[in-house]
Enzyme design. Sequence first.
Site, PDB file in Angstrom:
ATOM      1  N   ARG A  95     -38.876  61.031-125.312  1.00  0.00           N
ATOM      2  CA  ARG A  95     -37.972  60.612-124.235  1.00  0.00           C
ATOM      3  C   ARG A  95     -36.657  61.367-124.222  1.00  0.00           C
ATOM      4  O   ARG A  95     -36.221  61.900-125.237  1.00  0.00           O
ATOM      5  CB  ARG A  95     -37.639  59.122-124.435  1.00  0.00           C
ATOM      6  CG  ARG A  95     -38.838  58.192-124.390  1.00  0.00           C
ATOM      7  CD  ARG A  95     -39.213  57.875-122.992  1.00  0.00           C
ATOM      8  NE  ARG A  95     -40.385  57.020-122.884  1.00  0.00           N
ATOM      9  CZ  ARG A  95     -40.576  56.155-121.891  1.00  0.00           C
ATOM     10  NH1 ARG A  95     -39.683  56.032-120.934  1.00  0.00           N
ATOM     11  NH2 ARG A  95     -41.678  55.446-121.819  1.00  0.00           N
TER      12      ARG A  95
ATOM     13  N   LYS B  77     -35.858  46.640-120.597  1.00  0.00           N
ATOM     14  CA  LYS B  77     -37.042  45.834-120.299  1.00  0.00           C
ATOM     15  C   LYS B  77     -36.786  44.350-120.591  1.00  0.00           C
ATOM     16  O   LYS B  77     -37.240  43.478-119.865  1.00  0.00           O
ATOM     17  CB  LYS B  77     -38.235  46.319-121.117  1.00  0.00           C
ATOM     18  CG  LYS B  77     -38.569  47.786-120.897  1.00  0.00           C
ATOM     19  CD  LYS B  77     -38.830  48.091-119.465  1.00  0.00           C
ATOM     20  CE  LYS B  77     -39.225  49.534-119.248  1.00  0.00           C
ATOM     21  NZ  LYS B  77     -39.403  49.844-117.836  1.00  0.00           N
TER      22      LYS B  77
ATOM     23  N   TYR C 110     -37.535  51.760-131.405  1.00  0.00           N
ATOM     24  CA  TYR C 110     -37.980  52.498-130.214  1.00  0.00           C
ATOM     25  C   TYR C 110     -37.322  51.888-128.961  1.00  0.00           C
ATOM     26  O   TYR C 110     -37.325  50.658-128.777  1.00  0.00           O
ATOM     27  CB  TYR C 110     -39.514  52.460-130.071  1.00  0.00           C
ATOM     28  CG  TYR C 110     -39.906  52.937-128.684  1.00  0.00           C
ATOM     29  CD1 TYR C 110     -39.807  54.300-128.355  1.00  0.00           C
ATOM     30  CD2 TYR C 110     -40.247  52.047-127.674  1.00  0.00           C
ATOM     31  CE1 TYR C 110     -40.082  54.735-127.067  1.00  0.00           C
ATOM     32  CE2 TYR C 110     -40.528  52.480-126.387  1.00  0.00           C
ATOM     33  CZ  TYR C 110     -40.429  53.823-126.088  1.00  0.00           C
ATOM     34  OH  TYR C 110     -40.669  54.262-124.813  1.00  0.00           O
TER      35      TYR C 110
ATOM     36  N   ARG D 111     -43.530  51.026-126.679  1.00  0.00           N
ATOM     37  CA  ARG D 111     -43.411  49.578-126.583  1.00  0.00           C
ATOM     38  C   ARG D 111     -44.633  48.929-127.225  1.00  0.00           C
ATOM     39  O   ARG D 111     -45.734  49.465-127.167  1.00  0.00           O
ATOM     40  CB  ARG D 111     -43.320  49.132-125.111  1.00  0.00           C
ATOM     41  CG  ARG D 111     -41.959  49.401-124.481  1.00  0.00           C
ATOM     42  CD  ARG D 111     -41.883  48.891-123.065  1.00  0.00           C
ATOM     43  NE  ARG D 111     -42.719  49.656-122.171  1.00  0.00           N
ATOM     44  CZ  ARG D 111     -43.930  49.305-121.766  1.00  0.00           C
ATOM     45  NH1 ARG D 111     -44.462  48.153-122.154  1.00  0.00           N
ATOM     46  NH2 ARG D 111     -44.632  50.072-120.958  1.00  0.00           N
TER      47      ARG D 111
ATOM     48  N   CYS E  58     -45.876  56.892-114.827  1.00  0.00           N
ATOM     49  CA  CYS E  58     -46.681  57.254-113.642  1.00  0.00           C
ATOM     50  C   CYS E  58     -45.838  58.002-112.615  1.00  0.00           C
ATOM     51  O   CYS E  58     -46.202  58.052-111.438  1.00  0.00           O
ATOM     52  CB  CYS E  58     -47.287  56.013-113.006  1.00  0.00           C
ATOM     53  SG  CYS E  58     -48.664  55.347-113.944  1.00  0.00           S
TER      54      CYS E  58
ATOM     55  N   SER F  83     -45.452  52.309-116.157  1.00  0.00           N
ATOM     56  CA  SER F  83     -44.743  53.258-117.012  1.00  0.00           C
ATOM     57  C   SER F  83     -45.455  54.605-117.038  1.00  0.00           C
ATOM     58  O   SER F  83     -46.693  54.654-117.076  1.00  0.00           O
ATOM     59  CB  SER F  83     -44.685  52.721-118.438  1.00  0.00           C
ATOM     60  OG  SER F  83     -44.233  51.393-118.421  1.00  0.00           O
TER      61      SER F  83
ATOM     62  N   ASP G 191     -36.145  53.204-112.511  1.00  0.00           N
ATOM     63  CA  ASP G 191     -36.998  52.309-113.301  1.00  0.00           C
ATOM     64  C   ASP G 191     -36.891  50.838-112.912  1.00  0.00           C
ATOM     65  O   ASP G 191     -37.876  50.135-112.974  1.00  0.00           O
ATOM     66  CB  ASP G 191     -36.654  52.464-114.790  1.00  0.00           C
ATOM     67  CG  ASP G 191     -37.714  51.869-115.702  1.00  0.00           C
ATOM     68  OD1 ASP G 191     -38.910  52.063-115.432  1.00  0.00           O
ATOM     69  OD2 ASP G 191     -37.346  51.199-116.693  1.00  0.00           O
TER      70      ASP G 191
HETATM   71  C1  OXD Z   1     -41.358  52.056-119.633  1.00  0.00           C
HETATM   72  C2  OXD Z   1     -40.028  52.675-119.603  1.00  0.00           C
HETATM   73  O1  OXD Z   1     -42.029  52.052-120.686  1.00  0.00           O
HETATM   74  O2  OXD Z   1     -39.420  52.682-118.523  1.00  0.00           O
HETATM   75  O3  OXD Z   1     -41.776  51.524-118.591  1.00  0.00           O
HETATM   76  O4  OXD Z   1     -39.542  53.141-120.644  1.00  0.00           O
HETATM   77 MN    MN Z   2     -40.379  51.570-116.965  1.00  0.00          MN
END
Ligand code: OXD
Ligand code: MN
Length: 596
Positions: free
Chosen positions: A373, A213, A204, A76, A257, A255, A282
């Site tokens: 990912r 998001k 991305y 991001r 974590c 993110s 998420d």
């Molecule tokens: C982030 C995701 O970057 O969930 O938080 O992809």
């Molecule tokens: Mn996230």
Amino acid sequence: MKSTDQTPMNNKTLVAWVEEMAKLCQPDKIVWCDGSEEEKIRLTRQAIECGEVEELNQEKLPSCLYARSAENDVARVEHLTFICSRSQKDAGPTNNWMDPREAYKKLGDIFRGSMRGRTMYVVPFLMGIPGSPFNKIGIELTDSIYVVLNMRIMTRMGKVALDELGSSSDFTRGLHSKADLRVDRRYICHFPEDNTIWSVGSNYGGNVLLGKKCLALRIASWLGRKEGWMAEHMLIVGVENPRGEIHYLAGAFPSACGKTNLAMLVPPPSLRGYKVWTVGDDIAWLRIGSDGRLWAINPEAGFFGVAPGTNWKTNPNAMATIQRNTIFTNVLKKLDGTVWWEGLEDLPAEGIDWRGRPWTSTSGEKGAHPNSRFTAPASQCPSISPEWENPRGVPISAIIFGGRRARVAPLVYQSFDWQHGVFVGASMASETTAAATGRVGVVRRDPMAMLPFCGYNMGDYFRHWLNMGRKIPHPPKLFHVNWFRMDETGKFIWPGFGDNLRVLEWIIERVTGKAEAVESPIGYLPKANSINLEGLNISREKLESTLLNIDLDDWIAEAESQMEFFNKIGDTLPQEILQEHQKLLKRLKRGTSVLV
Ligand code: OXD
Ligand code: MN
């Protein structure tokens, strides 16, 4: 320009908007996506033929695909993400802001003709669960088949969304073009007053899967404030105890974590009889239910998880989930057409790395990008909750805030009440990760893990949290956790992963009034014997002297750094947050803890 015959003639607003955007981007063709299996097969074939994705070993990884993004487009881009509200104050000091007229003009110039020679896919998607009062509909126009294939995993996509929309004009208008993937022509812009998102120059996930998001957090947080609900960067998990009672918890962590790991946790052998149910990893949308509790849904249908570090030990449920129908992005491709990343078992001798270059295990280079990912359907997760598609959602007993902190924050503590809990969430901090471009490992304030995702003024966001607390008759209890405390040699003290259930157990027992606590200056800490350590290599003394230790000097420095952040928020910062900060300082200076 030719549209396919899926065009929903009953929705004139939608058709007119698609035509207007097509006039701007000038695609050769427009294809309306219906979400069918036949469409998936056709688009997959086309994406393979044009090289957008590669097929993986279909025997070992059935229906799995491999994708590489441009080297400069792997995370991001927070510095290129804007909230384009009419007034700059509504975006607030923690968001980048652009005047909407300037943004439409600037991005319009990049979008103009950007789809020439390409197809524009019209992707209707539902964030939520068919029939749920929580739902929001979005339409994403994109020139990327990779985006379409990801959106059909991450959202309920196609006919289901158009059926739910009917002839309504209430939908989020998302426009995406890869354009020429140039960083200097890359922007992710949100126009909350127009319910519109324009994303250009990236491919991305976090920048271009607009349901995630952009809609489900930035636009939804704006709508949630207006409509009296909350859109949060939270996992949702159900913990079932040996008596069969289930408590649902929501957890806000920045993110990368460990939200996905916590959402799919496997109980350790010494906590036999416990089961953990995954609802979401998420995003949580939260509303007050008719019973006065806070109810949550996961508006997504898939997981867009970080691959490195995921393995059969750390997260066997994720591993089982990604064995089929999964898109892998920027991982290492092995010579047998399967995939690998740092931290996965069975280190291969060689492969093709995320940049597309030959790689060997002795090269000293990473095979997978640290933010590589997997995109996988949530329905494939062995621990998926039977309630995950309940349109009512699940009732939330506790909310957990957590960051990645080598020092300062203890393993777990409970806030004194909702207002104090909002302060705890608001003053949260974490070390940065590879999920966003920029330096990794720097401590930054990340209130409620929403710093990059709150679609409006952070001070108003805190106010919304405080107001919600007053409106919820039976609010969840609020906690803070930190799995990442390190010793002097830089090693993690707490084992994490499955053993985090020990902390969740304490949290639930606090909610049900069973576990004991000590009132410390920062909140209620577990009484040393109230956390189950059976089967762990950590003594009670070590737990008390390290993981649950509050270093008053560290905490006074922490409180000063919190204030620096709050000062940046300016006049929208609620007085209640300042009062809580003053109370914290007073308690720290007094420095005593009492058993309660
Ligand atoms: C982030 C995701 O970057 O969930 O938080 O992809
Ligand atoms: Mn996230």
